[in-house]
Design a protein around this motif. Sequence first.
Motif: not given
Length: 323
Positions: A186-187, A191, A212, A216
């Motif tokens: 989820p990057i 959302d 996020q 990352e």
Amino acid sequence: MTESTSEPADLLLPGAPDVRAAAIAWLDGLVSERRLSPNTVEAYRRDLRQFLAHLVRQGANPDIPALIRLKPRDVRAFMAMRRQEGVGGRSLMRALAGLRSFARHLDREGHGSVAALAAVRSPKVERRLPRPLPVAAAVAMASPDIRAGDERPAWVLARDAAVLALLYGSGLRISEALGLTRRDAPIAGADSVTVVGKGQKTRSVPVIAQVQAAVEEYLRLCPYALPPEGPLFVGVKGGPLSPRIVQLAVASMRGALGLPESATPHALRHSFATHLLARQGDLRAIQELLGHASLATTQVYTKVDAARLLEAFDAAHPRARAS
């Protein structure tokens, strides 16, 4: 391809050959058709083995017709014996559920009904309330700042922070977080993330900006080239990350945060639900976020909130202190 459970079941289960063969087919079906977790299947196997061993000690070598002829007193005797051995109500309830599942398998295969199992009541078990963390502790545990001074590689610390951020920030089970692939990460403004939960059911859960950012940072520092279909979170040798490593990481933080042993990775998921509810989150929406099949499972968090209010009352109210 699903691994067969036949060899260990055949070696470890007592009883007549027809019972062992039926048990092997039942256990394989729990894995391949119902997709129960390995831990649940092993628990059911163990419960059936103990039940059959109990019947053997009573002088029988149980075959399927003998199981069909069982009386409720035979099942109650087994439950009483297990209770005397110190087995709690929750484990007894699971054992009875497993035996009933095996009985349903026998019935479906045309062997007949084991009526004795249906006639025995499940033991009453008081549901234990989840033990969420305080908000500040949950935030700290999912933050890289708490790991300052840790001698492990920076990418490992960032990895642990990212996993725990998903548990607290999105309410994932640890198996769901570790089941994510690199492609799922989820990057880049994503959302939400799709996870595979219990029973191989998929659901989409929101991912806030802080989560996020944690993922990352882990990817930025990770020294391994992660293939799209490979695991998102890897161990120090590049293989899939073990849940045990995450559990140990949380255990190492408990002392620094002054938390009890109940502060586990799963407690972060409980905290996610409890803290949402405390901020007027909708119970049905929380059910969907957690992936609970039944609303009754989610409703336990309303009791958690009530319990915390009572604790605060007992600690602060003058009349409560005087009583």
